[in-house]
Design a protein around this motif. Structure first.
Motif, mmCIF file in Angstrom:
data_model
loop_
_atom_site.group_PDB
_atom_site.id
_atom_site.type_symbol
_atom_site.label_atom_id
_atom_site.label_comp_id
_atom_site.label_asym_id
_atom_site.label_seq_id
_atom_site.Cartn_x
_atom_site.Cartn_y
_atom_site.Cartn_z
ATOM 1 N N LYS A 140 87.151 -5.501 65.786
ATOM 2 C CA LYS A 140 86.053 -6.324 66.276
ATOM 3 C C LYS A 140 86.495 -7.778 66.326
ATOM 4 N N ARG A 141 86.073 -8.498 67.373
ATOM 5 C CA ARG A 141 86.405 -9.922 67.521
ATOM 6 C C ARG A 141 85.131 -10.761 67.455
ATOM 7 N N VAL A 142 85.293 -11.964 66.912
ATOM 8 C CA VAL A 142 84.230 -12.966 66.939
ATOM 9 C C VAL A 142 84.875 -14.283 67.358
ATOM 10 N N ASP A 143 84.471 -14.809 68.516
ATOM 11 C CA ASP A 143 85.042 -16.045 69.053
ATOM 12 C C ASP A 143 83.929 -17.057 69.291
ATOM 13 N N ALA A 144 84.119 -18.265 68.795
ATOM 14 C CA ALA A 144 83.167 -19.362 69.003
ATOM 15 C C ALA A 144 83.803 -20.378 69.945
ATOM 16 N N LEU A 145 83.269 -20.488 71.166
ATOM 17 C CA LEU A 145 83.897 -21.305 72.211
ATOM 18 C C LEU A 145 82.961 -22.425 72.681
ATOM 19 N N THR A 163 70.354 -28.073 76.363
ATOM 20 C CA THR A 163 71.664 -28.670 76.082
ATOM 21 C C THR A 163 72.667 -28.333 77.174
ATOM 22 N N ARG A 164 73.662 -29.194 77.299
ATOM 23 C CA ARG A 164 74.825 -28.924 78.145
ATOM 24 C C ARG A 164 76.105 -28.951 77.321
ATOM 25 N N ARG A 165 75.948 -28.765 76.006
ATOM 26 C CA ARG A 165 77.116 -28.746 75.127
ATOM 27 C C ARG A 165 76.958 -27.672 74.035
ATOM 28 N N PRO A 166 76.641 -26.437 74.462
ATOM 29 C CA PRO A 166 76.492 -25.372 73.475
ATOM 30 C C PRO A 166 77.852 -24.865 73.010
ATOM 31 N N VAL A 167 77.831 -24.103 71.945
ATOM 32 C CA VAL A 167 78.976 -23.286 71.546
ATOM 33 C C VAL A 167 78.548 -21.838 71.717
ATOM 34 N N ALA A 229 86.170 -20.402 58.522
ATOM 35 C CA ALA A 229 87.089 -21.169 59.370
ATOM 36 C C ALA A 229 87.192 -20.655 60.806
ATOM 37 N N PRO A 230 87.253 -19.325 61.051
ATOM 38 C CA PRO A 230 87.415 -18.875 62.443
ATOM 39 C C PRO A 230 86.269 -19.259 63.375
ATOM 40 N N VAL A 231 85.085 -19.567 62.820
ATOM 41 C CA VAL A 231 83.953 -19.961 63.673
ATOM 42 C C VAL A 231 83.449 -21.352 63.275
ATOM 43 N N ALA A 232 84.366 -22.213 62.871
ATOM 44 C CA ALA A 232 84.003 -23.557 62.420
ATOM 45 C C ALA A 232 83.250 -24.343 63.486
ATOM 46 N N ALA A 233 83.420 -23.986 64.752
ATOM 47 C CA ALA A 233 82.772 -24.728 65.842
ATOM 48 C C ALA A 233 81.253 -24.636 65.801
#
Length: 267
Positions: A140-145, A163-167, A229-233
């Motif tokens: 499973k992957r979890v990516d915060a972009l 908003t125009r600056r979501p993650v 840490a992997p989703v610090a954004a």
């Protein structure tokens, strides 16, 4: 010297279990007592459980702390299991551990963990990181972009975020979650609650209720003040349950999904 397997593959059993060896060092504690200290855990997926759990070689478990279960449950896990009560420092936790019937998992012991309180152990670690709720699924992957998409959120017809600056958080098997800066959320329309949850991929979350009085589920908004840490954004940003609010992305209304959370979202 023990030779570790280099290939990783999911195997199946006649009972319907899927399992896979893991090379992670896993420890489980009851209080300050290490009940499990394993360098050869096995991840096990049961047919009706959406997340994996661990089973451990009995030689890496404090079996001296296990007792035959006084009141073993029925239908709790796949197949016919043998349950054990756990006794540590005079405290007994019933049905804290069990063995699977599969021959492939003979001499392995599993512990209650997923979504169960006051059973099993208190704390779990993979290497030196504490893990919550259930083991992480290696498939499973979890990516915060960070994104520049235009995201608007409406609750009961009221625009509560723009908003125009979501993650955007993409998590295998779940809908995209839109995390929004607090400055772009009408947080005055919500009130904080005592509700807290933990996620093995993201950390511990805090929640807010809608104050508008409409038929809106409780704890509809959440945030991770100190995410892993992997989703610090997503740190400090706010997200809404897509299942119960209206989200418009670049002018297109997102269909409300049906997920494992849908049934638990109650007003």
């Amino acid at each position: 010297m023990t030779t570790l397997p280099t290939g990783r593959s999911v195997r199946s059993t006649p009972e319907g279990l899927l399992w896979e060896p893991s090379e992670r060092w896993v420890r489980g504690y009851k209080g300050e007592v290490a009940v499990v200290d394993s360098r050869h855990p096995v991840l096990v997926w049961e047919p009706d459980l959406p997340v994996p759990q661990y089973a451990f070689p009995s030689g890496e478990v404090r079996t001296d702390l296990l007792r035959p279960a006084k009141n073993p449950p029925t239908g709790t896990h796949t197949g016919s299991q043998i349950f054990h009560d756990l006794e540590v420092d005079g405290e007994l936790r019933e049905n804290a551990a069990w063995t699977f019937p599969a021959a492939d998992l003979a001499d392995h012991i599993a512990f209650e963990w997923f979504r169960r309180r006051d059973t099993g152990l208190d704390r779990w670690y993979e290497e030196e990181e504490e893990i919550f709720i259930h083991p992480r699924d290696p498939h499973k992957r979890v990516d915060a972009l960070p994104s520049s998409r235009h995201v608007r959120v409406e609750v009961a017809g009221t625009v509560v975020a723009d908003t125009r600056r979501p993650v955007l958080l993409f998590e295998t098997g779940l809908p995209t979650r839109y995390y929004i800066p607090r400055e772009d959320v009408r947080l005055d329309l919500f009130e904080s609650t005592d509700h807290r949850t933990g996620c093995p991929y993201k950390g511990r979350a805090q929640y807010w209720n809608w104050r508008g009085g409409a038929d809106v589920p409780r704890n509809i908004v959440w945030s991770y003040p100190d995410p892993l840490a992997p989703v610090a954004a997503v740190k400090g940003l706010l997200a809404f349950y897509n299942e119960a609010v209206d989200i418009i992305v670049d002018g297109v209304r997102v269909e409300r999904p049906v997920t494992p959370f849908t049934a638990s979202l109650k007003a």
